[in-house]
Enzyme design. Structure first.
Site, mmCIF file in Angstrom:
data_model
loop_
_atom_site.group_PDB
_atom_site.id
_atom_site.type_symbol
_atom_site.label_atom_id
_atom_site.label_comp_id
_atom_site.label_asym_id
_atom_site.label_seq_id
_atom_site.Cartn_x
_atom_site.Cartn_y
_atom_site.Cartn_z
ATOM 1 N N ASP A 169 0.808 -1.210 0.000
ATOM 2 C CA ASP A 169 0.000 0.000 0.000
ATOM 3 C C ASP A 169 0.848 1.271 0.000
ATOM 4 O O ASP A 169 2.071 1.214 0.192
ATOM 5 C CB ASP A 169 -0.959 0.001 1.206
ATOM 6 C CG ASP A 169 -0.304 -0.542 2.486
ATOM 7 O OD1 ASP A 169 0.936 -0.517 2.585
ATOM 8 O OD2 ASP A 169 -1.032 -1.011 3.369
ATOM 9 N N ASP A 223 -7.381 -2.531 14.547
ATOM 10 C CA ASP A 223 -8.787 -2.776 14.192
ATOM 11 C C ASP A 223 -8.956 -4.009 13.304
ATOM 12 O O ASP A 223 -10.022 -4.233 12.737
ATOM 13 C CB ASP A 223 -9.393 -1.539 13.506
ATOM 14 C CG ASP A 223 -8.675 -1.172 12.205
ATOM 15 O OD1 ASP A 223 -7.714 -1.876 11.817
ATOM 16 O OD2 ASP A 223 -9.076 -0.178 11.577
ATOM 17 N N HIS A 241 -7.287 -4.562 10.474
ATOM 18 C CA HIS A 241 -7.101 -4.363 9.027
ATOM 19 C C HIS A 241 -5.890 -5.134 8.514
ATOM 20 O O HIS A 241 -4.963 -5.453 9.247
ATOM 21 C CB HIS A 241 -7.034 -2.873 8.656
ATOM 22 C CG HIS A 241 -5.810 -2.143 9.091
ATOM 23 N ND1 HIS A 241 -5.849 -0.854 9.580
ATOM 24 C CD2 HIS A 241 -4.491 -2.482 9.099
ATOM 25 C CE1 HIS A 241 -4.622 -0.448 9.858
ATOM 26 N NE2 HIS A 241 -3.780 -1.413 9.578
ATOM 27 N N GLU A 269 -9.712 -1.642 5.630
ATOM 28 C CA GLU A 269 -10.309 -1.379 6.938
ATOM 29 C C GLU A 269 -11.574 -2.237 7.120
ATOM 30 O O GLU A 269 -12.088 -2.802 6.145
ATOM 31 C CB GLU A 269 -10.667 0.110 7.042
ATOM 32 C CG GLU A 269 -9.464 1.053 6.946
ATOM 33 C CD GLU A 269 -8.602 1.104 8.212
ATOM 34 O OE1 GLU A 269 -8.574 0.102 8.969
ATOM 35 O OE2 GLU A 269 -7.945 2.130 8.450
#
Ligand code: F6R
Length: 260
Positions: A67, A136, A138, A143
């Site tokens: 990314d 979280d 991800h 996400e």
């Protein structure tokens, strides 16, 4: 899923580096997927060390990063291109024209994302994708609620992820809102997924990904469907797993033919 639990992040990083090095030795043209962030740093140091002391050769390796932030010039100190150059690429003999990182500064994001998928395909697919995990859950920057079949595209970061990544930007307000990230479908197409997680703050996400239900609310849980997903954890990141005795026994008693 294979769950490898080590006493600390240093030994876990050494185990992960050995898995990557073994693949590069058996396949010099290996296609490696890289992640950024704090987690893989010790593993990258171990790989650099193997390059320098054992002659681990990256000359024919092709790299694809997971990314990149949207809107940052490539040489921005917070860009993942800068991160990779500083922490790995400038210390090993990888060929610059074999390095692929999404172009966060592109004026045409859809074409850039399509082109990235095409380049991965043309390279023969990714042999090992190194992954971290967000607090979280991800994976890449997919996400919670990301499509489990998604491909490389633009995503919007959650407030939690922007807080987690604020340090390098000198404050949360300066963290970009958008990223280009390989999708969960892109990651699932990699032949091996090697996820590293260290520290207590990752324990909840790791437990949800490994032992919780498969759900887009915990994107890393998609790895439950992957035929070759390896989690390398320190004790703290593994602390909320319920089957640690089993995972440790399996790893300690791995038959020779299964060892990398
Ligand atoms: C980084 C990436 C992210 C990180 C994750 C964990 O390329 O794709 O998924 O792996 O946010 O980050 P750290 O390692 O900084 O806790």
């Amino acid at each position: 899923m294979e769950i490898i639990i080590q006493p600390d992040s240093r030994t876990a990083s050494a185990v992960a580096a050995r898995i990557v090095a073994a693949r590069v030795r058996e396949k010099p043209h290996a296609v490696l997927g890289f992640a950024t962030g704090a987690t893989p740093l010790e593993m990258y140091r171990a790989l650099v060390d193997m390059h320098k002391t054992e002659g681990l050769d990256f000359g024919l390796v092709t790299a694809f990063n997971l990314d990149e932030y949207v809107g940052l010039p490539a040489n921005h100190p917070g860009s993942y291109r800068t991160y990779m150059r500083e922490h790995l690429f400038r210390h090993i003999n990888i060929a610059p024209d074999r390095i692929n990182i999404p172009d966060g500064a592109t004026p045409d994001i859809p074409t850039c994302c399509r082109g990235y998928e095409e380049r991965i395909h043309a390279a023969g697919g990714i042999d090992i994708q190194i992954l971290g995990i967000g607090t979280d859950g991800h994976l890449g920057f997919n996400e919670p609620t990301s499509s489990l079949a998604s491909r490389t595209r633009i995503k919007t970061l959650t407030a939690q992820t922007r807080r987690d990544n604020a340090a390098i930007f000198g404050g949360e307000r300066k963290v970009p809102h958008h990223v280009i990230t390989m999708g969960l479908g892109t990651i699932m197409a990699c032949r091996t997924c090697l996820l590293l997680a260290f520290g207590e703050k990752k324990a909840r996400a790791v437990a949800a990904a490994v032992e919780g239900p498969l759900t887009a609310m915990v994107p890393a849980s998609v790895l439950q469907m992957h035929p070759q997903a390896v989690f390398v954890l320190d004790e703290e990141a593994a602390s909320l797993l319920t089957r640690t005795d089993y995972y440790k026994w399996v790893y300690a008693n791995k038959p020779d033919w299964q060892k990398s």
